[in-house]
Motif scaffolding. Structure first.
Motif, PDB file in Angstrom:
ATOM      1  N   ARG A 175     134.076  34.064  33.860  1.00  0.00           N
ATOM      2  CA  ARG A 175     132.902  33.098  33.560  1.00  0.00           C
ATOM      3  C   ARG A 175     133.611  31.430  33.360  1.00  0.00           C
ATOM      4  O   ARG A 175     133.233  30.541  33.909  1.00  0.00           O
ATOM      5  N   VAL A 176     133.967  31.093  32.343  1.00  0.00           N
ATOM      6  CA  VAL A 176     134.401  30.682  31.398  1.00  0.00           C
ATOM      7  C   VAL A 176     135.626  29.528  32.601  1.00  0.00           C
ATOM      8  O   VAL A 176     135.666  28.442  32.956  1.00  0.00           O
ATOM      9  N   GLU A 177     136.908  30.664  33.448  1.00  0.00           N
ATOM     10  CA  GLU A 177     137.784  30.044  34.032  1.00  0.00           C
ATOM     11  C   GLU A 177     136.127  29.248  35.292  1.00  0.00           C
ATOM     12  O   GLU A 177     137.311  28.054  35.436  1.00  0.00           O
ATOM     13  N   ILE A 178     135.915  29.912  35.747  1.00  0.00           N
ATOM     14  CA  ILE A 178     134.908  29.157  36.705  1.00  0.00           C
ATOM     15  C   ILE A 178     134.626  27.710  36.831  1.00  0.00           C
ATOM     16  O   ILE A 178     134.840  27.212  37.361  1.00  0.00           O
ATOM     17  N   LEU A 179     133.886  28.125  35.090  1.00  0.00           N
ATOM     18  CA  LEU A 179     134.233  26.471  34.713  1.00  0.00           C
ATOM     19  C   LEU A 179     134.621  25.561  34.897  1.00  0.00           C
ATOM     20  O   LEU A 179     135.003  24.632  35.197  1.00  0.00           O
ATOM     21  N   ARG A 180     136.465  26.094  34.192  1.00  0.00           N
ATOM     22  CA  ARG A 180     136.358  25.279  33.967  1.00  0.00           C
ATOM     23  C   ARG A 180     137.620  24.018  35.778  1.00  0.00           C
ATOM     24  O   ARG A 180     137.704  23.608  35.481  1.00  0.00           O
ATOM     25  N   ARG A 181     137.593  25.489  36.650  1.00  0.00           N
ATOM     26  CA  ARG A 181     138.014  24.893  37.570  1.00  0.00           C
ATOM     27  C   ARG A 181     137.175  24.246  38.478  1.00  0.00           C
ATOM     28  O   ARG A 181     137.665  23.444  38.770  1.00  0.00           O
ATOM     29  N   GLU A 182     135.267  24.149  38.162  1.00  0.00           N
ATOM     30  CA  GLU A 182     134.886  23.706  38.749  1.00  0.00           C
ATOM     31  C   GLU A 182     133.949  22.583  38.107  1.00  0.00           C
ATOM     32  O   GLU A 182     132.799  22.630  39.147  1.00  0.00           O
TER      33      GLU A 182
ATOM     34  N   ILE B 138     146.415  37.764  49.738  1.00  0.00           N
ATOM     35  CA  ILE B 138     146.155  38.865  51.338  1.00  0.00           C
ATOM     36  C   ILE B 138     144.811  37.599  52.288  1.00  0.00           C
ATOM     37  O   ILE B 138     144.854  36.508  53.127  1.00  0.00           O
ATOM     38  N   TRP B 139     143.976  37.037  51.062  1.00  0.00           N
ATOM     39  CA  TRP B 139     142.178  36.140  52.209  1.00  0.00           C
ATOM     40  C   TRP B 139     142.927  35.738  51.134  1.00  0.00           C
ATOM     41  O   TRP B 139     141.622  34.500  51.606  1.00  0.00           O
ATOM     42  N   LYS B 140     143.509  35.006  50.380  1.00  0.00           N
ATOM     43  CA  LYS B 140     143.643  33.216  49.984  1.00  0.00           C
ATOM     44  C   LYS B 140     142.072  33.229  48.558  1.00  0.00           C
ATOM     45  O   LYS B 140     141.667  32.243  49.199  1.00  0.00           O
ATOM     46  N   MET B 141     141.659  33.913  48.592  1.00  0.00           N
ATOM     47  CA  MET B 141     140.419  34.111  47.981  1.00  0.00           C
ATOM     48  C   MET B 141     141.362  33.371  45.915  1.00  0.00           C
ATOM     49  O   MET B 141     141.436  34.419  45.794  1.00  0.00           O
ATOM     50  N   LYS B 142     140.139  32.599  45.789  1.00  0.00           N
ATOM     51  CA  LYS B 142     140.257  31.518  44.507  1.00  0.00           C
ATOM     52  C   LYS B 142     139.617  32.677  43.754  1.00  0.00           C
ATOM     53  O   LYS B 142     140.181  32.928  42.615  1.00  0.00           O
ATOM     54  N   MET B 143     139.531  33.529  43.883  1.00  0.00           N
ATOM     55  CA  MET B 143     138.268  33.868  42.702  1.00  0.00           C
ATOM     56  C   MET B 143     138.630  35.900  42.713  1.00  0.00           C
ATOM     57  O   MET B 143     138.480  35.419  41.420  1.00  0.00           O
ATOM     58  N   ALA B 144     139.453  35.727  42.865  1.00  0.00           N
ATOM     59  CA  ALA B 144     140.267  37.409  43.082  1.00  0.00           C
ATOM     60  C   ALA B 144     141.534  36.616  41.998  1.00  0.00           C
ATOM     61  O   ALA B 144     141.959  37.286  41.335  1.00  0.00           O
ATOM     62  N   ASP B 145     141.586  35.636  42.508  1.00  0.00           N
ATOM     63  CA  ASP B 145     142.559  35.413  41.098  1.00  0.00           C
ATOM     64  C   ASP B 145     142.105  34.824  39.668  1.00  0.00           C
ATOM     65  O   ASP B 145     143.385  35.347  38.919  1.00  0.00           O
ATOM     66  N   ILE B 146     141.142  34.040  39.712  1.00  0.00           N
ATOM     67  CA  ILE B 146     140.672  34.040  38.445  1.00  0.00           C
ATOM     68  C   ILE B 146     140.542  35.211  38.030  1.00  0.00           C
ATOM     69  O   ILE B 146     141.043  35.578  36.809  1.00  0.00           O
ATOM     70  N   ALA B 147     140.230  36.399  38.880  1.00  0.00           N
ATOM     71  CA  ALA B 147     140.033  37.985  38.688  1.00  0.00           C
ATOM     72  C   ALA B 147     141.497  38.271  37.893  1.00  0.00           C
ATOM     73  O   ALA B 147     141.226  38.926  36.987  1.00  0.00           O
ATOM     74  N   MET B 148     142.182  38.524  38.313  1.00  0.00           N
ATOM     75  CA  MET B 148     143.508  38.767  37.884  1.00  0.00           C
ATOM     76  C   MET B 148     144.447  38.390  36.525  1.00  0.00           C
ATOM     77  O   MET B 148     144.408  38.627  35.645  1.00  0.00           O
TER      78      MET B 148
ATOM     79  N   GLY C 126     133.605  35.048  46.995  1.00  0.00           N
ATOM     80  CA  GLY C 126     133.953  34.260  47.024  1.00  0.00           C
ATOM     81  C   GLY C 126     133.790  32.272  46.533  1.00  0.00           C
ATOM     82  O   GLY C 126     134.338  31.381  47.024  1.00  0.00           O
ATOM     83  N   SER C 127     132.789  32.643  46.852  1.00  0.00           N
ATOM     84  CA  SER C 127     131.483  31.226  46.548  1.00  0.00           C
ATOM     85  C   SER C 127     131.983  31.411  44.489  1.00  0.00           C
ATOM     86  O   SER C 127     130.381  31.947  43.784  1.00  0.00           O
ATOM     87  N   PRO C 128     131.980  30.791  43.579  1.00  0.00           N
ATOM     88  CA  PRO C 128     132.081  30.160  42.950  1.00  0.00           C
ATOM     89  C   PRO C 128     130.262  29.930  42.608  1.00  0.00           C
ATOM     90  O   PRO C 128     130.526  31.114  41.070  1.00  0.00           O
ATOM     91  N   PRO C 129     129.532  29.273  42.955  1.00  0.00           N
ATOM     92  CA  PRO C 129     127.697  29.382  41.588  1.00  0.00           C
ATOM     93  C   PRO C 129     127.269  31.280  42.601  1.00  0.00           C
ATOM     94  O   PRO C 129     126.801  30.747  40.783  1.00  0.00           O
ATOM     95  N   TRP C 130     127.783  31.321  43.513  1.00  0.00           N
ATOM     96  CA  TRP C 130     127.207  32.289  43.849  1.00  0.00           C
ATOM     97  C   TRP C 130     127.722  33.991  42.182  1.00  0.00           C
ATOM     98  O   TRP C 130     126.633  34.219  41.588  1.00  0.00           O
TER      99      TRP C 130
END
Lengths: 228, 67, 245
Positions: free
Chosen positions: C225-232, C83-93, C9-13
């Motif tokens: 990765r692109v979406e993580i950068l954009r959001r963070e 279920i777990w309100k995990m942001k990284m999961a919706d990025i994956a979706m 769930g940690s974006p940088p990791w």
């Protein structure tokens, strides 16, 4: 919370939905009118030859019923979303799963059952063989129930959006396809003198499954739409 | 190799145009899928770097004004 | 186990680990695909009934398989994010949707190109083609729903619900379309029973399927990765990353 009081909220919702619908009789008949108008398109497009029309009648009637149902689904939660009564529903202490049931029931009665009752008229106009008419009514009544639930999922997902109209068609049409296959299949089987009961049984199974699982998706989608 | 010559591989007994166009389209789509995130990441990084530089410049300018 | 889950769930990791996975997985995927394609195209003997046009299956079958699997990846990621309100999961979706749609499109297109010399027509309303077309509409529906919402957090949750509804419906759709078109070819690869396809043709096909899976994973990670950068973009670690480079 006594069971009588919680029972009455469902009754009250049911009465409210019915009153709202019956207050505008013209709007109530709109799906049927749409059904009639689109039926006219088919002889115009395919040619008036009775043989061709009666051969395709089962499929045509089912496709038009599907489209009419889809158009009706769009406004299911719109009024309540606009005037805020949807928010009241969301904070009610009764589970939302059961609270959406009256909506589905009224939607099914007014779009599905009404259309099923009117369908023999259009079936005769298209020359559907007589042995198919009762099966057409039964399959429409069951199938429209499934489609009302699926359409309600689409309506709940798009209720907060300004331009939901065409989007809802894109979202729910793929889910309507199995219903169309078995609904039109039942009518065609009856016309050909084959066993039609298995088709109706499958439609009934789909209806039960949709009623059991659909409200879960509908209530989750309504909460999201209310948040955004 | 199954084919005797390059020409035979290209023609494939008349099926060549179908086979080669199918492969061409598929590989183009795959190449696009792979390249698109690379390009958009590079563009995003450039944009962010510009933002970063502007921020630093404005910070240093304000510290100059203060001193 | 749970620390791993929290790390996910940690974006940088996730950004870092996805980058280092990509660095070796992408070359492997590209090499595997090249070997599979060349093997299938040039080093197998033609099917005695279909002739050389059957060589299209080396891309058609992997694209179809991965397109369908991609829908499940999308739906599972959607379920995790609900279920777990995990942001990284919706990025994956959301990263999976366009890839899956593109592969479905490829499967349809190659199937239609294969149909022309084999059946003599570009399009047949056959059970598998129709199911594939419906799958494409399901993908496009998810993407259209995401675009329609202004609030992107709500959009992701709405898409997750739609993907889950689709997951329940896909078997029903497939079964009913199958039933509707009962004259379809039997499935030709079965991992459990005896396979009806010759081993000399099967191995390159399996290699192609594996490499399509690898490529799907690579593109999924790259999109994430692109979406993580954009959001963070406003966070400290992205600024440090940008400042260092």
């Amino acid at each position: 919370m006594s069971s009588g009081a919680s029972g009455s909220i469902y009754g009250a919702l049911l009465r409210r939905q019915l009153t709202l619908a019956l207050r505008r009789p013209v709007q109530l008949l709109n799906p049927a009118l749409f059904f009639a108008i689109v039926i006219v398109l088919f002889p115009l497009g395919l040619g008036p030859a009775p043989d061709t029309l009666s051969m395709f009648a089962g499929g045509i009637l089912w496709i038009v019923a599907l489209l009419a149902n889809m158009l009706g689904a769009e406004t299911l939660f719109q009024g309540d979303y606009d005037d805020g009564s949807l928010d009241q529903l969301l904070i009610a202490e009764q589970p939302l799963y059961f609270l959406v049931m009256p909506y589905l029931l009224v939607q099914w009665l007014l779009s599905g059952v009404l259309l099923a009752l009117l369908s023999p008229l259009f079936a005769l106009m298209l020359g559907l063989p007589e042995q198919g008419i009762v099966v057409l009514m039964a399959s429409l009544a069951l199938g429209c129930g499934v489609m009302s639930v699926l359409g309600a999922i689409g309506a709940a997902l798009t209720v907060g959006l300004r331009r939901g109209g065409i989007l809802i068609a894109l979202l729910v049409t793929p889910f309507y396809m199995p219903v169309l296959i078995f609904g039109a299949g039942a009518v065609n089987a009856a016309v050909d003198g084959l066993a039609f009961a298995p088709y109706l049984a499958i439609l009934g199974a789909m209806f039960s499954l949709a009623l059991a699982l659909g409200p879960v998706a509908i209530s989750a989608a309504l909460r999201i739409s209310a948040d955004s | 190799m199954y084919f005797d010559s390059v020409a035979a591989a290209l023609v494939m007994d008349g099926h060549g145009p179908y086979v080669w166009s199918a492969y061409g389209i598929t590989l183009t789509v795959i190449a696009l899928l792979v390249l698109l995130p690379i390009v958009s990441k590079r563009r995003l990084l450039r944009e962010l770097r510009g933002e970063h530089r502007r921020n630093r410049q404005s910070e240093s300018r304000s510290s100059v004004e203060l001193s | 186990m749970w620390t791993f889950f929290h790390k996910l769930g940690s974006p940088p990791w996730l950004y870092g680990i996805a980058g280092s996975i990509l660095r070796w997985l992408l070359p492997i995927a590209v090499v595997a695909l090249s070997v599979g394609v060349v093997w299938g195209l040039l080093y197998t003997s033609p099917d005695f009934r279909q002739g050389n046009s059957y060589r299209i299956i080396y891309i058609h079958v992997p694209a179809s398989v991965v397109a369908l699997a991609g829908y499940y990846v999308m739906a599972i990621a959607g379920a995790v994010s609900l279920i777990w309100k995990m942001k990284m999961a919706d990025i994956a979706m959301l990263a999976a949707a366009p890839v899956g749609a593109a592969l479905t499109f490829v499967a349809l297109l190659t199937g239609s190109i294969w149909g022309k010399p084999t059946w003599g027509t570009w399009w047949v309303w056959d059970a598998r083609i129709t199911s594939m077309l419906i799958l494409l509409f399901l993908y496009l529906g998810v993407m259209a729903l995401y675009e329609a919402y202004d609030n992107k957090a709500a959009a992701a949750r709405a898409c997750a619900i739609l993907a889950l509804v689709g997951t329940v419906n896909i078997p029903i759709i497939y079964k009913s379309v199958d039933w509707w078109y009962s004259l379809h070819q039997p499935a030709s690869i079965k991992f459990t029973g005896e396979s009806t396809i010759d081993p000399s043709m099967l191995y390159p096909l399996l290699l192609c399927i594996v490499s399509f899976y690898l490529l799907f994973t690579c593109v999924l990670l790259a999109n994430m990765r692109v979406e993580i950068l954009r959001r963070e973009r406003k966070t400290g670690w992205v600024r440090r990353l940008v400042g260092e480079s």
